[in-house]
Design a protein around this motif. Structure first.
Motif, PDB file in Angstrom:
ATOM      1  N   LYS A 153      44.592  44.488  43.710  1.00 18.01           N
ATOM      2  CA  LYS A 153      45.977  44.099  44.000  1.00 18.01           C
ATOM      3  C   LYS A 153      46.011  42.773  44.773  1.00 18.01           C
ATOM      4  O   LYS A 153      46.794  41.868  44.464  1.00 18.01           O
ATOM      5  CB  LYS A 153      46.644  45.217  44.817  1.00 18.01           C
ATOM      6  CG  LYS A 153      48.121  45.008  45.032  1.00 18.01           C
ATOM      7  CD  LYS A 153      48.733  46.230  45.670  1.00 18.01           C
ATOM      8  CE  LYS A 153      50.218  46.033  45.898  1.00 18.01           C
ATOM      9  NZ  LYS A 153      50.798  47.110  46.672  1.00 18.01           N
ATOM     10  N   ILE A 154      45.142  42.646  45.763  1.00 22.06           N
ATOM     11  CA  ILE A 154      45.123  41.425  46.580  1.00 22.06           C
ATOM     12  C   ILE A 154      44.742  40.213  45.733  1.00 22.06           C
ATOM     13  O   ILE A 154      45.404  39.169  45.778  1.00 22.06           O
ATOM     14  CB  ILE A 154      44.166  41.602  47.787  1.00 22.06           C
ATOM     15  CG1 ILE A 154      44.769  42.620  48.768  1.00 22.06           C
ATOM     16  CG2 ILE A 154      43.893  40.270  48.486  1.00 22.06           C
ATOM     17  CD1 ILE A 154      43.854  43.062  49.884  1.00 22.06           C
ATOM     18  N   LEU A 155      43.682  40.363  44.935  1.00 25.74           N
ATOM     19  CA  LEU A 155      43.252  39.232  44.089  1.00 25.74           C
ATOM     20  C   LEU A 155      44.371  38.827  43.132  1.00 25.74           C
ATOM     21  O   LEU A 155      44.636  37.641  42.935  1.00 25.74           O
ATOM     22  CB  LEU A 155      41.986  39.627  43.307  1.00 25.74           C
ATOM     23  CG  LEU A 155      40.611  39.268  43.894  1.00 25.74           C
ATOM     24  CD1 LEU A 155      40.369  37.759  43.840  1.00 25.74           C
ATOM     25  CD2 LEU A 155      40.405  39.757  45.302  1.00 25.74           C
ATOM     26  N   ASN A 156      45.053  39.800  42.555  1.00 26.45           N
ATOM     27  CA  ASN A 156      46.133  39.477  41.622  1.00 26.45           C
ATOM     28  C   ASN A 156      47.326  38.849  42.329  1.00 26.45           C
ATOM     29  O   ASN A 156      48.095  38.113  41.722  1.00 26.45           O
ATOM     30  CB  ASN A 156      46.563  40.726  40.832  1.00 26.45           C
ATOM     31  CG  ASN A 156      45.595  41.016  39.696  1.00 26.45           C
ATOM     32  OD1 ASN A 156      45.022  40.097  39.100  1.00 26.45           O
ATOM     33  ND2 ASN A 156      45.379  42.294  39.402  1.00 26.45           N
ATOM     34  N   ASN A 157      47.484  39.119  43.625  1.00 21.99           N
ATOM     35  CA  ASN A 157      48.585  38.522  44.391  1.00 21.99           C
ATOM     36  C   ASN A 157      48.220  37.170  44.994  1.00 21.99           C
ATOM     37  O   ASN A 157      49.070  36.497  45.576  1.00 21.99           O
ATOM     38  CB  ASN A 157      49.006  39.466  45.526  1.00 21.99           C
ATOM     39  CG  ASN A 157      49.860  40.618  45.011  1.00 21.99           C
ATOM     40  OD1 ASN A 157      50.452  40.525  43.951  1.00 21.99           O
ATOM     41  ND2 ASN A 157      49.905  41.705  45.764  1.00 21.99           N
ATOM     42  N   MET A 158      46.954  36.787  44.895  1.00 18.18           N
ATOM     43  CA  MET A 158      46.527  35.497  45.488  1.00 18.18           C
ATOM     44  C   MET A 158      46.809  34.340  44.526  1.00 18.18           C
ATOM     45  O   MET A 158      46.608  34.480  43.321  1.00 18.18           O
ATOM     46  CB  MET A 158      45.007  35.526  45.761  1.00 18.18           C
ATOM     47  CG  MET A 158      44.627  36.203  47.043  1.00 18.18           C
ATOM     48  SD  MET A 158      42.837  36.339  47.181  1.00 18.18           S
ATOM     49  CE  MET A 158      42.353  34.638  47.510  1.00 18.18           C
ATOM     50  N   GLU A 159      47.225  33.204  45.097  1.00 23.24           N
ATOM     51  CA  GLU A 159      47.479  32.036  44.252  1.00 23.24           C
ATOM     52  C   GLU A 159      46.162  31.357  43.851  1.00 23.24           C
ATOM     53  O   GLU A 159      46.043  30.793  42.776  1.00 23.24           O
ATOM     54  CB  GLU A 159      48.336  31.028  45.018  1.00 23.24           C
ATOM     55  CG  GLU A 159      49.799  31.405  44.996  1.00 23.24           C
ATOM     56  CD  GLU A 159      50.626  30.522  45.900  1.00 23.24           C
ATOM     57  OE1 GLU A 159      50.126  29.485  46.365  1.00 23.24           O
ATOM     58  OE2 GLU A 159      51.788  30.909  46.130  1.00 23.24           O
ATOM     59  N   GLU A 160      45.180  31.405  44.750  1.00 22.88           N
ATOM     60  CA  GLU A 160      43.916  30.712  44.493  1.00 22.88           C
ATOM     61  C   GLU A 160      43.232  31.260  43.248  1.00 22.88           C
ATOM     62  O   GLU A 160      43.191  32.463  43.044  1.00 22.88           O
ATOM     63  CB  GLU A 160      42.971  30.867  45.699  1.00 22.88           C
ATOM     64  CG  GLU A 160      43.490  30.224  46.969  1.00 22.88           C
ATOM     65  CD  GLU A 160      44.229  31.202  47.879  1.00 22.88           C
ATOM     66  OE1 GLU A 160      44.938  32.102  47.359  1.00 22.88           O
ATOM     67  OE2 GLU A 160      44.109  31.059  49.110  1.00 22.88           O
ATOM     68  N   LYS A 161      42.690  30.358  42.439  1.00 21.53           N
ATOM     69  CA  LYS A 161      42.042  30.759  41.172  1.00 21.53           C
ATOM     70  C   LYS A 161      40.536  30.948  41.340  1.00 21.53           C
ATOM     71  O   LYS A 161      39.913  31.769  40.684  1.00 21.53           O
ATOM     72  CB  LYS A 161      42.248  29.656  40.108  1.00 21.53           C
ATOM     73  CG  LYS A 161      43.643  29.628  39.532  1.00 21.53           C
ATOM     74  CD  LYS A 161      43.658  30.239  38.126  1.00 21.53           C
ATOM     75  CE  LYS A 161      45.048  30.392  37.580  1.00 21.53           C
ATOM     76  NZ  LYS A 161      45.504  31.740  37.447  1.00 21.53           N
TER      77      LYS A 161
END
Ligand code: 13P
Ligand code: SF4
Length: 304
Positions: free
Chosen positions: A134-142
């Motif tokens: 969930k956190i990775l999917n909510n992060m803008e950084e690629k």
């Protein structure tokens, strides 16, 4: 003294001394029964900040007590048994993260919560097994540098196809002991059982599982499932807890090797001593608290 008598004393003392007992899912059932909250690393972190009591006892490993102190700096936080550490948290330090950052400009550092407070001061976001996707999917950084557990990281990567991942080659010595041959043997012995495993396991294990998730996630799945038999691929204590929760279902440990000796260190007597104030108090420098709190707060913000 019997277990019951000791538990009664702990319950009496924790009220008298304004103590909240937080227990990780891997500690023994006699400790669960006196705890105010039991859960996975994410749940413990959130609960640590919410607890109304002035004093907190962590029945778990050191990084969990440090996270608790960071989120509640005004509370007195005790680690019930001071030798209970997490070997994975010792695999990477702040200096190594800084070197990795310098060699990978433009990458955000995502650290598993199983790291020291000092290591967390150098990272961008903290994640747990139950919150990472969930956190990775909510992060803008690629571009993501995922540390230290490359098995958890690889499992997260499969669910976040839009990100570019680089990994540190760390991992949990306990979960790494489980292999595809254990899965083959267990499935042969229990052909009707579902396989539930922790994402710290090798890909050769998680790829064959019916469910992959945190300690709390595994327990919730088993309790809610209509199935009657389960092979459990995480620390052995989870099998014992599930037997108490669901006595009419059958639980088999994926491998006898899956024992975390650090999690086994904490006893009910340690908790009794801690509730009397006779345990190590977690003390962190003010700058470590301030800087390690930022990626933990970001975890709660993005994973909440
Ligand atoms: P959970 O967050 O799933 O409780 O995992 C913590 C841990 O140390 C697993 O080995
Ligand atoms: Fe650390 Fe593994 Fe033990 Fe969890 S099971 S506390 S990751 S050594």
């Amino acid at each position: 003294m019997t277990t019951r008598e000791l538990q009664d004393k702990i319950i009496e003392l924790k009220k008298k001394n304004d103590v909240c007992i937080l227990a990780h899912a891997y500690v023994s059932h006699d400790i669960w029964e006196v705890a105010d909250y039991v859960g996975d690393s994410y749940g413990l972190s959130v609960q640590a900040a919410k607890a109304p009591q002035k004093n907190v006892i962590m029945a778990g490993v050191r990084f969990m007590a440090e996270t608790c102190k960071t989120l509640s700096p005004d509370k007195t936080v005790y680690l019930a048994n001071s030798v209970a550490g997490c070997p994975m948290a010792a695999q990477i330090d702040k200096k190594t993260i800084e070197q990795m950052k310098a060699g990978n400009p433009g990458y955000a550092v995502v650290a598993y919560i199983n790291t020291t407070a000092e290591t967390k001061t150098a990272v961008d976001v903290v994640v747990t097994s139950s919150s990472a996707v969930k956190i990775l999917n909510n992060m803008e950084e690629k571009n993501i540098l995922f540390v230290p557990d490359c098995n958890l990281g690889g499992w997260v990567q499969k669910q976040c196809p839009d990100k570019n991942f680089k990994f540190f080659s760390g991992g949990c010595p306990t979960h790494l002991r489980m292999t595809a041959s254990h899965v083959k043997e267990a499935k042969k012995a229990h052909p009707n059982a579902l396989l539930l495993v922790h994402p710290e396991c090798r890909a050769e294990v998680t790829e064959q599982a019916d469910y992959v998730g945190s300690t709390t996630g595994i327990m919730k799945f088993a309790k809610e499932s209509d199935a009657k038999e389960f092979i459990i691929g995480t620390e052995s204590t989870i099998v014992e807890h599930l037997q108490f929760e669901c006595p009419d279902k059958k639980f088999y440990l994926l491998s006898k090797e899956c024992v975390c000796h650090n999690m086994k260190m904490t006893t009910l007597v340690d908790v009794y001593n801690a509730v009397k104030g006779d345990a190590e108090e977690i003390v962190l420098p003010a700058d470590v608290i301030e800087q390690s709190r930022k990626p933990i707060d970001r975890m709660i913000e993005l994973g909440g």
